[in-house]
Design a protein around this motif. Structure first.
Motif, PDB file in Angstrom:
ATOM      1  N   LYS A 125       0.517   3.544  10.518  1.00 20.30           N
ATOM      2  CA  LYS A 125       1.457   2.684   9.790  1.00 20.30           C
ATOM      3  C   LYS A 125       2.750   2.496  10.577  1.00 20.30           C
ATOM      4  CE  LYS A 125      -0.204   3.868   5.142  1.00 20.30           C
ATOM      5  NZ  LYS A 125       0.127   4.519   3.851  1.00 20.30           N
TER       6      LYS A 125
ATOM      7  N   GLU B 117      -2.919   8.659   9.807  1.00 18.43           N
ATOM      8  CA  GLU B 117      -2.780   7.437   9.010  1.00 18.43           C
ATOM      9  C   GLU B 117      -1.318   7.007   8.950  1.00 18.43           C
ATOM     10  OE1 GLU B 117      -6.574   7.897   5.937  1.00 18.43           O
ATOM     11  OE2 GLU B 117      -4.606   8.659   5.355  1.00 18.43           O
ATOM     12  N   ASN B 118      -0.420   7.985   8.822  1.00 21.44           N
ATOM     13  CA  ASN B 118       1.008   7.673   8.830  1.00 21.44           C
ATOM     14  C   ASN B 118       1.444   7.145  10.197  1.00 21.44           C
ATOM     15  OD1 ASN B 118       1.299   8.490   6.172  1.00 21.44           O
ATOM     16  ND2 ASN B 118       1.886  10.579   6.716  1.00 21.44           N
ATOM     17  N   ASP B 119       0.882   7.742  11.259  1.00 20.57           N
ATOM     18  CA  ASP B 119       1.210   7.281  12.607  1.00 20.57           C
ATOM     19  C   ASP B 119       0.775   5.834  12.818  1.00 20.57           C
ATOM     20  OD1 ASP B 119       2.295   9.721  13.211  1.00 20.57           O
ATOM     21  OD2 ASP B 119       0.534  10.474  14.287  1.00 20.57           O
TER      22      ASP B 119
ATOM     23  N   GLN C 112      -4.028  12.669   7.461  1.00 21.73           N
ATOM     24  CA  GLN C 112      -2.853  12.052   6.830  1.00 21.73           C
ATOM     25  C   GLN C 112      -1.794  11.701   7.870  1.00 21.73           C
ATOM     26  OE1 GLN C 112      -1.197  14.352   3.658  1.00 21.73           O
ATOM     27  NE2 GLN C 112       0.552  13.016   3.351  1.00 21.73           N
ATOM     28  N   ASP C 113      -1.581  12.634   8.804  1.00 29.26           N
ATOM     29  CA  ASP C 113      -0.591  12.379   9.866  1.00 29.26           C
ATOM     30  C   ASP C 113      -0.981  11.170  10.701  1.00 29.26           C
ATOM     31  OD1 ASP C 113       0.078  15.907  10.585  1.00 29.26           O
ATOM     32  OD2 ASP C 113       0.828  14.578   9.005  1.00 29.26           O
TER      33      ASP C 113
END
Length: 205
Positions: free
Chosen positions: A58, A54-56, A51-52
């Motif tokens: 973005k 994927e956020n990075d 998740q981290d």
């Protein structure tokens, strides 16, 4: 192989515990597995890291958009300002554009490189997540202990802080510097052309 030697960190048989591993700290393989599984948060860590990352990704994509937008604005504004001095300073206008694009290319390239690394890391993390889930259901203590370490070990990956992108204000500084040069030249032109020419030569050096 129902005994685990904590001293040597491996499974052994009863005879080995009385011979080669005599005096070592030993427990049953089941007890060792139970203790490790109680501490086991590897799957949750993998999920959080996916998740981290994927956020990075973005955030990186947004940074690239902002860099492109800021660089385009700097180039457009520079062109407008230099249009008033095209006969005297066409070369400098081209240099400012080239430097801005070069910085833009460098920053976007760094962001894209890190984005690619993060994108490549995500499938491997997902694979480990799946393998850890399967491993948690095995009743074979030896199989669990032999595979747990490699699956639960998460490699240190690059963080966004390692992305050395120049401040966006540097693009804005391009426009500000060119505007200041134009204003100075206009002031000088109102007094006398010769004085303007001398100062222009000093500015563009």
């Amino acid at each position: 192989m129902e005994i685990f030697c904590r001293t040597d960190q491996k499974c052994i048989c009863y005879l080995c515990s009385m011979d080669d591993h005599k005096g070592h700290v030993t427990v049953s393989a089941a007890a060792e597995r139970a203790e490790r599984q109680n501490e086991w948060v590897s799957r949750q860590k993998v999920q959080q890291k996916v998740q981290d990352r994927e956020n990075d990704v973005k955030v990186l994509q947004q940074r690239v958009e902002v860099i492109d937008h800021s660089a385009d604005e700097a180039v457009r504004d520079s062109d407008k300002i230099f249009s008033n001095l095209i006969c005297l300073n066409k070369k400098r206008s081209s240099e400012v554009k080239q430097q801005t694009r070069s910085q833009q290319t460098t920053d976007v390239s760094r962001a894209k490189e890190l984005e690619e690394k993060l994108q490549q890391e995500i499938p491997e993390l997902r694979r480990k997540e799946t393998e850890l889930e399967k491993l948690s259901h095995t009743e074979d203590h030896l199989h669990f202990l032999n595979n747990y370490a490699s699956l639960s070990c998460l490699s240190e990956s690059e963080d966004l802080s390692s992305l050395n992108v120049c401040p966006l204000s540097s693009f804005e500084d391009v426009t500000a510097a060119v505007s200041e040069a134009r204003n100075k030249l206009q002031s000088v032109l109102s007094e006398e052309w010769l004085f303007c020419y001398v100062n222009l030569m000093n500015i563009v050096k």
